[in-house]
Design an enzyme around this catalytic site. Structure first.
Site, PDB file in Angstrom:
ATOM      1  N   LYS A 188       0.835  -1.211   0.000  1.00 53.17           N
ATOM      2  CA  LYS A 188       0.000   0.000   0.000  1.00 53.17           C
ATOM      3  C   LYS A 188       0.868   1.259   0.000  1.00 53.17           C
ATOM      4  CE  LYS A 188      -3.838   2.446   0.460  1.00 53.17           C
ATOM      5  NZ  LYS A 188      -3.560   3.689   1.154  1.00 53.17           N
ATOM      6  N   GLU A 195       0.641   6.705  -6.684  1.00 54.87           N
ATOM      7  CA  GLU A 195      -0.486   7.644  -6.757  1.00 54.87           C
ATOM      8  C   GLU A 195       0.013   9.088  -6.800  1.00 54.87           C
ATOM      9  OE1 GLU A 195      -3.248   8.917  -3.222  1.00 54.87           O
ATOM     10  OE2 GLU A 195      -3.921   6.966  -3.986  1.00 54.87           O
TER      11      GLU A 195
END
Length: 323
Positions: A188, A195
Site C-alpha cells: 500500500k 499515486e
C-alpha cells in the site's frame, strides 16, 4: 462473521456499513459517540469503550482498527493486546508504516494474538465501489478472515483478468495476501507513492494546457483550451484514462478554474516512506521523489497544478486542504 470496528471516520464508518450490508455482525467503537450512533442506526452494536467492544465479541475475536497512523494506532494496538486472548486477531486497516507492523506482530505473537495489516484503498467511494485490500499477516489468520475481505473488496465485476493471465487468485476479486506481517502496508505504501506520481503528471499536464494562452507566446500559437472538455474527452478511449482522471473531470466540471482550492497539498506519510524504501533498496525513483517534493513546495507557493492535486485528493479521499 462477527467483527469489531474501532474508528468510524470517513472510511471506518463506511466499511462497517458495507460489512453489515453483506450480512456480517459489527460491533463498533469510536471516541466520538455521534459516530457510534450513526452506525448503530445502520444495524451495528455500539460500544462505549474498547473494553465493552471486546466483551461483545465471540472468540476468536477479530478487531479491525481504522485510525490515523502513528501514536493513536500504536496506543490502540497496545491496549487491545492487554484485552484480547490467544487466537484473537488485531487488524490494522490504516496506513501504518510496515516496519511498525512487523514489530507489533512479533510483540503480540508471544501472547498468541495474531496481527494482520491491511492496506486499504477506496476512499470515500468504497462503500459502493468496494475497497482494494493489500493484506499482510500469517496465513491462518488471513484465511480465517476471507469472508470479511471478500465482502469489503469490489469483486471481479466487469473487469476481466489481464490477457495471458492463467493463475487463479483473490487479486482478481480485489484483495490479496501479499505476505507476512508488514507486507500489506508495504504494498500500500508503494501504491500511494505511485499515486503521487500519477496525480502529479495529470496536474502538470493540465497546468501546461491552462497556460497555452500566455501572452509570452506568439499570437498564432496561443490556445484557449477548455480543460473540463479535455478531461471529459480523455475519459473515452485514451490510454491515459483512469479513475483519477474521472475525478479530475468531475472537479473541473464543478469548478473549471478550481477557484475553491488554494493548492496547498498535504502528504500523509506513505510517499516519504516509499522514497525511503527506494533509498534503502538502492532503487531509483525519480518520478515518485519529484512528486513528493512538489507537495512540499506547494505549502509555500501555489500553481494551478497544485490546485488540481488538491481537487483530486478531495474527490477520491475526502481530504480537505488546509486553509
Amino acid at each position: 462473521m462477527q467483527i469489531g470496528m474501532v474508528g468510524l471516520g470517513r472510511m471506518g464508518g463506511n466499511m462497517a456499513r458495507r460489512l453489515m450490508r453483506a450480512g456480517h455482525l459489527v460491533s463498533a467503537f469510536d471516541l466520538d459517540p455521534t459516530r457510534v450512533k450513526d452506525v448503530e442506526g445502520a444495524g451495528a452494536d455500539g460500544a462505549d469503550s474498547l473494553e465493552a467492544l471486546v466483551e461483545s465479541l465471540d472468540r476468536p475475536r477479530h478487531v479491525w482498527i481504522m485510525l490515523p497512523a502513528g501514536e493513536i494506532t500504536e496506543r490502540c494496538v497496545q491496549r487491545l493486546g492487554t484485552l484480547l486472548d490467544s487466537g484473537d486477531v488485531i487488524i490494522d486497516g490504516g496506513n501504518s508504516y510496515f516496519k511498525d507492523d512487523a514489530r507489533r506482530a512479533a510483540s503480540l505473537r508471544s501472547n498468541g494474538i495474531h496481527y494482520v495489516d491491511v492496506g486499504t484503498s477506496g476512499g470515500v467511494w468504497g462503500l459502493e465501489r468496494g475497497y482494494c485490500l493489500m493484506v499482510g499477516g500469517n496465513t491462518s489468520a488471513v484465511e480465517g478472515m476471507q469472508a470479511i475481505f471478500e465482502s469489503l473488496a469490489p469483486g471481479q465485476g466487469d473487469v476481466p483478468p489481464a490477457a495471458g493471465r492463467s493463475k487463479d487468485s483473490s487479486a482478481e476479486r480485489g484483495w490479496l495476501h501479499c505476505g507476512p506481517a508488514g507486507a500489506g502496508h508495504f504494498v500500500k505504501m508503494v501504491h500511494n507513492g505511485i499515486e503521487y506520481g500519477l496525480m502529479q503528471a495529470y496536474a502538470e499536464g493540465f497546468d501546461i494546457m491552462r497556460n497555452a494562452n500566455s501572452t509570452a507566446l506568439p499570437a498564432e500559437l496561443r490556445y484557449d483550451i477548455a480543460l473540463d472538455d479535455v478531461a471529459e474527452l480523455w475519459r473515452r478511449g485514451s490510454v491515459v484514462g483512469s479513475w483519477l482522471l474521472d475525478l479530475t473531470a468531475q472537479a473541473l466540471a464543478e469548478d473549471p478554474g478550481l477557484k475553491r482550492y488554494t493548492g496547498h497539498v498535504a502528504d500523509s506519510g506513505e510517499g516519504r516512506w516509499t522514497v525511503q524504501a527506494a533509498i534503502e533498496e538502492a532503487v531509483p525513483a525519480d518520478v515518485l521523489t519529484a512528486a513528493l517534493y512538489v507537495r512540499f513546495r506547494s505549502r509555500q507557493d501555489h500553481t494551478f497544478a497544485e490546485k488540481c492535486l488538491s481537487a483530486m485528493r478531495e474527490k477520491f479521499g475526502g481530504h480537505v486542504e488546509k486553509r
